[in-house]
Motif scaffolding. Structure first.
Motif, short mmCIF file in Angstrom:
data_model
loop_
_atom_site.label_atom_id
_atom_site.label_comp_id
_atom_site.label_asym_id
_atom_site.label_seq_id
_atom_site.Cartn_x
_atom_site.Cartn_y
_atom_site.Cartn_z
N ILE A 26 2.20 1.83 5.58
CA ILE A 26 0.37 2.40 5.89
C ILE A 26 0.05 1.61 5.69
N GLU A 27 -0.22 2.00 7.06
CA GLU A 27 -1.02 1.09 7.78
C GLU A 27 -2.87 2.26 7.91
N SER A 34 5.29 14.05 5.47
CA SER A 34 4.13 15.50 5.03
C SER A 34 2.73 14.66 3.72
N LEU A 35 3.35 13.70 2.96
CA LEU A 35 2.36 13.51 2.37
C LEU A 35 0.57 12.37 3.55
N VAL A 36 1.98 11.55 3.90
CA VAL A 36 0.42 10.73 4.79
C VAL A 36 -0.38 11.44 5.64
N THR A 37 0.33 12.79 6.18
CA THR A 37 -0.43 12.98 7.61
C THR A 37 -1.23 14.10 6.56
N ALA A 38 -1.21 14.50 5.27
CA ALA A 38 -2.44 15.45 4.06
C ALA A 38 -2.82 14.13 4.41
N LEU A 55 0.85 -1.26 -0.07
CA LEU A 55 0.37 0.04 0.11
C LEU A 55 0.73 1.17 0.27
N LEU A 56 2.01 1.38 0.44
CA LEU A 56 2.77 2.47 0.72
C LEU A 56 3.30 2.57 -0.96
N LYS A 57 3.91 1.42 -1.89
CA LYS A 57 4.45 1.37 -2.96
C LYS A 57 3.82 1.83 -3.60
N GLU A 58 2.25 1.63 -3.66
CA GLU A 58 1.06 2.56 -4.24
C GLU A 58 0.88 3.76 -4.13
N THR A 59 0.40 3.83 -3.04
CA THR A 59 0.49 5.21 -2.83
C THR A 59 1.33 6.73 -3.14
N GLU A 114 -7.82 6.59 11.01
CA GLU A 114 -6.58 7.09 10.80
C GLU A 114 -5.62 6.05 10.13
N ILE A 115 -4.88 6.97 9.29
CA ILE A 115 -3.37 6.47 8.94
C ILE A 115 -2.50 6.49 9.08
N ARG A 116 -1.14 5.89 9.88
CA ARG A 116 0.22 6.32 10.47
C ARG A 116 1.12 5.47 9.03
N VAL A 117 2.37 5.98 9.34
CA VAL A 117 3.43 4.97 8.99
C VAL A 117 4.12 4.25 9.46
N ALA A 118 4.57 3.09 9.38
CA ALA A 118 4.70 2.23 10.18
C ALA A 118 6.47 1.92 9.28
N GLU A 119 7.41 1.93 10.43
CA GLU A 119 8.55 2.08 10.25
C GLU A 119 9.41 0.99 10.66
#
Length: 1160
Positions: A1030-1031, A995-999, A240-244, A1016-1021
């Motif tokens: 992206i979760e 910034s993109l994920v926050t927006a 999902l992160l890569k496609e986003t 909610e959307i957040r980045v899993a590092e």
């Protein structure tokens, strides 16, 4: 709204696309939208807090996973909104301007022009809406697999036609002409041809052209076909992160992320290689250190060997010099000995004359005569003394007789005492015999004891019989135990097969394998009210291995790994234990669990009866070819329709036309039957009938792949059931045997009680008998002792008288004394005569000795002189021999020295001369040189020999170590450079990503707030950039925590809602020129569908938004519409107009007339 002319051709199953409403109607609806809260009255980006139905900020997740309110956070710098360049006609470069299809899926021919913003395509099911999505994908060189339908390109040619094509006109760059791409396909093969602006090109060139325009038909975030809607929720967070990133935000995000992944892998490899080389360097250094000691020992040994060579050279040299010196001394000694010998010969001449004149034979003769006479007299005297002594021996008998007399006196006293003691003992025993006690008769006691023993014996025989019967039962129980053990061993063998399948499963789905292992280890767990069936991959057995390919083709990967529960409570418990929390395994897992209330009446019936199935060439239905638990079979028929999937291994027996006609046969009510599948050989065919128009039959086929899972050995349920039954029978037999043994043991205890009851009487009789027997034995013993004592007294009385013995021994003593006195007198006379003879002999001997001494003195003097002469002569001979030996030795050692000197190297000769100059050889001795040689040889023995190649190895390894050190330094520099590069790239990528994920997250959360839900959307590092993700967390009901979106946890409608809201949140930041979503609203309730539609219209109709396609089979009343959107209606039927004259079949005109008529 734009107006579109209808272009169609007359066919029995044609489709036409018409625009939505007239300009007048659009104007009216636009005003309604504004009044109801459309563009003018809707919520802006800054109105989330006040405009949210919840009246609060969106919820966040705490550590427990619950939704909690948060205070106003520090404002995050949002990314710059992506503004796509737009031409004067409103299209952005890469947008779809025109679509033309011929003989494509359901279309004979159609051409239409989408609008530059939102295009809503709707119409009844089966009319060809999703075919438009297929056309866009196929026309832009997308793989058929991206559509989730047929994987074969020729399957998209309309049935009954050989060729077809898709022609797409894409908007060119601003100021440039449009791009026209045509892809021709053929039903006979899988190949296709491309033309670009009328010129033939390759697929690679088409890819290059659309890549320049950032068209992304392979990205689910921008192109989501109907059959892949469910895949969005099943995408991994990493995907999902890569496609986003490909879809939205900074155009360099994908490049940066790819760089981080590649450089991260490169860094990991470099660090691994660096660590390996560092370890190798340490090992080489350790080996080199060990080798240095060997090298040092080698040099030490070489130095010792050099010393030995010098000593070996010096030793013969010194020995030669010493030998020469001894030779000279021996020569002088030989000359001195010769002179001394001559002098001794002259001195001995007078002594030899004196020795010749001496004659002692007369003296010797007289001495021997006297000595013989004395000797003869002495012998006679000794013989006489010996004879007298033998007579005196008799005197010793007197001593013996005296001793016996003394003994007779002592025995006389003892005899008197013994007689008195014996008479007393006889009196005592006589009294005991006369006063013996009375005792019980023994025979009656023995008779009663015999009777008791007989009773006990009888009881013991009965117990022995019981023991034999118990033994037989124990033997049977042991046989049952062995049977149980053997069958349990067979079950363990079956479990080993299961373990092998689990091990194979672990290679491609570790989570599923771990959950299976948990259930196997916790069979007696109380967590679940009813049994949970394991997935088909381990729970299904294909009865005949010939059908494994066909049966496995009925499953997809997810269905193979689905756990089946049989109650809603167990379904919730399963999710809690494994998916939502780490309670069971210590970590959460991603697995699929299924539950539907079991009701066989709700199942669709098989399309064909068994007889009819066999008559048209099929072997059986798929469900009849497998064995599995009943609960799992409910899943197979409910979810996979395996009871409706016929299978034939030999395709030659199957007439496809008859099969398709039979499977698509209309029901009694005239309605179209549900779709059905069948397998013929290696082909899976899916047959369905359109619910509209002429209800024609449609068939989609695909080749089945060889089985990968059911080919492994599986547990045979029939065998397992038989083994379980045998174990149960053996255990039941043991239970019955235990009951019988208990009865026999009870009977045995009763017999034992009877035996024990006889024991007191038996013991009493034994005691009485023993007492009587003891008394009887005592009386008998006393009588026997009385008799023996009387006999003993009689023996004492009959012994001979001591006086006679005493008189006999006195006579012996008297006779011995007389003989001894006579012998002693004779002996004294002989001794005196012997003394006189001995004195005469001594006198004669002294005279002889004196004469012999004089003669001996003369002889000794002569012998001494002669011996001295011989000694001197011998010394002379020895000196001569030594001289000759030393002479030969010196010559030999001289030759050795000369040979040694000729054989040494120049270096060794130079070293020898140097040492001789420092320490002259005249001061050397063979002992010191030999001692030095021995010392060096001892050192050499202590210094172990080292291979001469050690120096070469040492030097080679030294060079290798230097090269390795240089390589390690280079790799360390490379690793530091990679780390620096990664950090620089991360400094660019991470702020842009966050910034993109926050927006996106704020818009996503606001969208959920507007429908009274939370998201909610957040980045899993992660340390590994490839695992960054992206979760998506959502909550649809109050009181429940935010949970991560998965393809299993949420319902279909909830997943669809989450998917479209996420895609909408991407829209303002999207870089793709167009996006497409097909039937995303399926499964949503009306409230969610209406809210999603209104938000979609608002987002996609903004001036900066790109082209958007929304395909839907239905529209709710009272929805919001916008001036910028375009509605395309897909129609089909039997009564389409044949003519294409102006005004004929114009749907927009028909709608306009309808509205005018309604107003009137």
């Amino acid at each position: 709204m734009d107006e579109e002319k209808i272009i169609s051709t007359k066919q029995k199953h044609d489709s036409t696309l018409t625009p939505g409403f007239s300009d007048e109607e659009n104007d009216r609806r636009g005003k309604d939208v504004g009044e109801e809260g459309g563009e003018g009255g809707g919520e802006g980006e800054d109105g989330d807090q006040n405009g949210s139905p919840n009246g609060r900020k969106r919820a966040r997740i705490n550590e427990a996973g619950d939704a909690i309110s948060v205070k106003k956070e520090e404002k995050v710098k949002l990314p710059r909104r992506v503004t796509l360049s737009r031409d004067r006609d409103g299209y952005v470069p890469g947008s779809i301007v025109r679509v033309q299809l011929e003989n494509f899926v359901t279309y004979d021919f159609v051409e239409f022009r989408p609008g530059p913003n939102l295009n809503m395509i709707f119409g009844p099911n089966g009319t060809g809406k999703s075919s438009i999505a297929c056309a866009l994908c196929i026309g832009l060189n997308g793989a058929p697999s991206l559509l989730g339908r047929s994987t074969e390109l020729n399957a998209f040619v309309k049935h009954g036609h050989d060729t077809g094509y898709v022609e797409l006109e894409l908007k060119g760059k601003v100021g440039k002409p449009n791009l026209v791409i045509r892809r021709s396909i053929n039903s006979k093969n899988r190949s296709s041809n491309f033309t670009f602006n009328g010129t033939a090109v390759t697929g690679r060139e088409i890819n290059e052209r659309i890549t320049e325009l950032n068209v992304q038909v392979g990205n689910l975030c921008s192109f989501l076909p109907q059959d892949r809607v469910s895949e969005f929720a099943q995408m991994s967070p990493q995907q999902l992160l890569k496609e986003t990133q490909r879809t939205a935000g900074d155009e360099n995000l994908v490049v940066w992320h790819t760089t981080l992944i590649d450089k991260g892998k490169e860094l990991k490899i470099a660090q691994t290689v660096l660590q390996d080389e560092q370890k190798q360097r340490v090992r080489l250094e350790e080996k080199q250190q060990a080798l240095e000691r060997d090298v040092e020992r080698y040099h030490e040994r070489r130095a010792i060997e050099t010393e030995i060579e010098i000593c070996e050279l010096a030793l013969p040299y010194v020995q030669y010099k010493e030998s020469k010196e001894r030779y000279n001394q021996a020569k002088l000694e030989r000359d001195r000995a010769a002179a001394e010998y001559r002098q001794m010969e002259e001195q001995n001449k007078p002594m030899k004359l004196l020795q010749t004149c001496a004659d002692l034979s007369t003296y010797h003769k007289e001495r021997r005569t006297r000595k013989d006479r004395i000797k003869n007299y002495y012998s006679k005297t000794m013989s006489s003394i010996t004879s007298r002594t033998k007579q005196a021996v008799c005197a010793s008998r007197a001593d013996e007789a005296l001793e016996k007399i003394k003994a007779i006196k002592r025995s006389e006293k003892d005899l008197a005492r013994n007689k008195a003691r014996t008479r007393e003992e006889i009196a005592k025993l006589q009294e005991q015999v006369d006063n013996a006690p009375e005792y019980e008769a023994i025979n009656p006691l023995n008779e009663e004891l015999k009777a008791i023993k007989s009773s006990v014996g009888t009881l013991k025989v009965k117990r022995a019989e019981l023991g034999n019967r118990i033994g037989e039962l124990v033997h049977k129980s042991s046989q049952n135990d062995r049977t149980i053990q053997e069958k349990q061993h067979e079950l363990r063998e079956q479990d080993n097969q299961l373990n092998r399948k689990i091990s194979s499963l672990r290679n491609w789905d570790r989570d599923c394998a771990e959950v299976i292992v948990w259930f196997l280890k916790n069979k007696e767990s109380n967590e679940f009210a009813r049994r949970v069936d394991l997935p088909a991959v381990v729970g299904v057995t294909v009865r005949d291995k010939k059908y494994v390919d066909a049966v496995e083709s009925c499953f997809n990967a997810n269905q193979l790994k689905t756990f089946v529960t049989h109650s809603e409570a167990d379904y919730i418990t399963f999710n809690r234990l494994f998916i939502d929390t780490p309670e069971a395994l210590g970590h959460k897992v991603r697995v699929t669990v299924w539950y539907r209330p079991q009701n066989m009446d709700q199942l669709l019936k098989p399309p064909l009866a068994t007889e009819e199935l066999h008559s048209i060439g099929f072997d059986n239905y798929a469900i009849d070819l497998v064995d599995c638990p009943n609960g799992l079979k409910w899943f197979l028929v409910k979810e996979l329709n395996m009871h409706r999937t016929p299978i034939a291994l030999d395709p030659r027996k199957v007439d496809d036309a008859k099969v398709q006609a039979a499977l698509s046969r209309l029901g009694p009510d005239g309605r179209s039957p549900p779709g059905a599948s069948y397998i013929s050989g290696n082909t899976l065919a899916m047959v369905s009938r359109s619910a509209y128009g002429q209800q024609k039959t449609m068939t989609v086929t695909r080749s089945i792949r060889p089985a990968k899972n059911f080919v492994h050995p599986t547990i045979d349920p029939a065998v397992k059931r038989a083994i379980d039954e045998q174990i149960a029978q053996a255990q039941h037999g043991n239970d019955e045997l235990k009951l019988k043994m208990a009865e026999l043991k009870t009977e045995d205890q009763a017999l034992l009680g009877e035996i024990e009851s006889l024991q007191p009487r038996h013991q009493e009789l034994v005691t009485r008998r023993d007492a009587a027997k003891k008394t009887e034995d005592t009386i008998k013993a006393n009588k026997a002792r009385l008799g023996s004592t009387k006999k003993k007294l009689e023996d004492y009385e009959n012994q001979p008288s001591p006086a006679e013995e005493r008189q006999r021994h006195n006579a012996i003593v008297e006779k011995s004394v007389k003989e001894r006195s006579k012998a002693l007198a004779e002996l004294v006379g002989l001794i005196k005569q012997t003394i006189q003879d001995q004195s005469s002999l001594a006198e004669i001997s002294l005279r002889q000795i004196q004469l012999a001494a004089d003669v001996n003195a003369i002889d000794e003097l002569c012998d001494e002189r002669t011996a001295e002469a011989k000694r001197i002569k011998q010394a002379y001979g020895e000196a001569t021999e030594l001289f000759e030996a030393l002479r030969s030795e010196s010559i030999k050692k001289k030759g050795v020295v000369e040979n040694k000197i000729s054989s040494i190297s120049n270096e060794l000769g130079a070293e020898f001369r140097r040492r001789e100059e420092e320490d002259p050889a005249d001061r050397w001795t063979s002992e010191t040189v030999a001692a030095a040689l021995e010392t060096e040889q001892a050192k050499l023995d202590l210094n172990h020999a080292t291979d001469a190649g050690v120096i070469q190895t040492y030097e080679k390894r030294k060079l290798e170590l230097e090269n390795l050190t240089a390589s390690v330094e280079n790799k360390e520099k490379k690793a530091r450079k990679l780390e620096e590069g990664i950090q620089k790239t991360r400094d660019l990528w991470y702020p842009a990503l966050t910034s993109l994920v926050t927006a996106i997250g704020e818009k996503f959360s606001a969208a959920f707030d507007r429908i009274n839900c939370a998201g909610e959307i957040r980045v899993a590092e992660d340390e590994d950039y490839e695992k960054w993700a992206i979760e998506i967390f959502v909550k649809f009901r109050e009181g429940e925590p935010l949970t991560q979106l998965t393809g299993q946890r949420q319902s279909g409608g909830e997943r669809s809602l989450t998917t479209i809201l996420y895609l909408m949140s991407l829209t303002e930041h999207a870089r793709a020129p167009f996006s497409l979503v097909d039937e995303i609203n399926q499964g949503m309730d009306q409230r969610y569908e209406r809210a999603v539609h209104d938000q979609l219209v608002e987002v996609t109709c903004k001036a900066e938004s790109g082209q958007y396609f929304l395909i839907t089979p239905k529209l709710l009343p009272g929805l919001q519409y916008h001036q910028s959107m375009k509605i395309l209606c897909v129609n089909n039927g039997e009564w389409l107009p044949e003519s294409t004259e102006p005004g004929v079949g114009n749907m927009q005109r028909m709608i306009k007339n309808f509205l005018e008529h309604r107003r009137a």
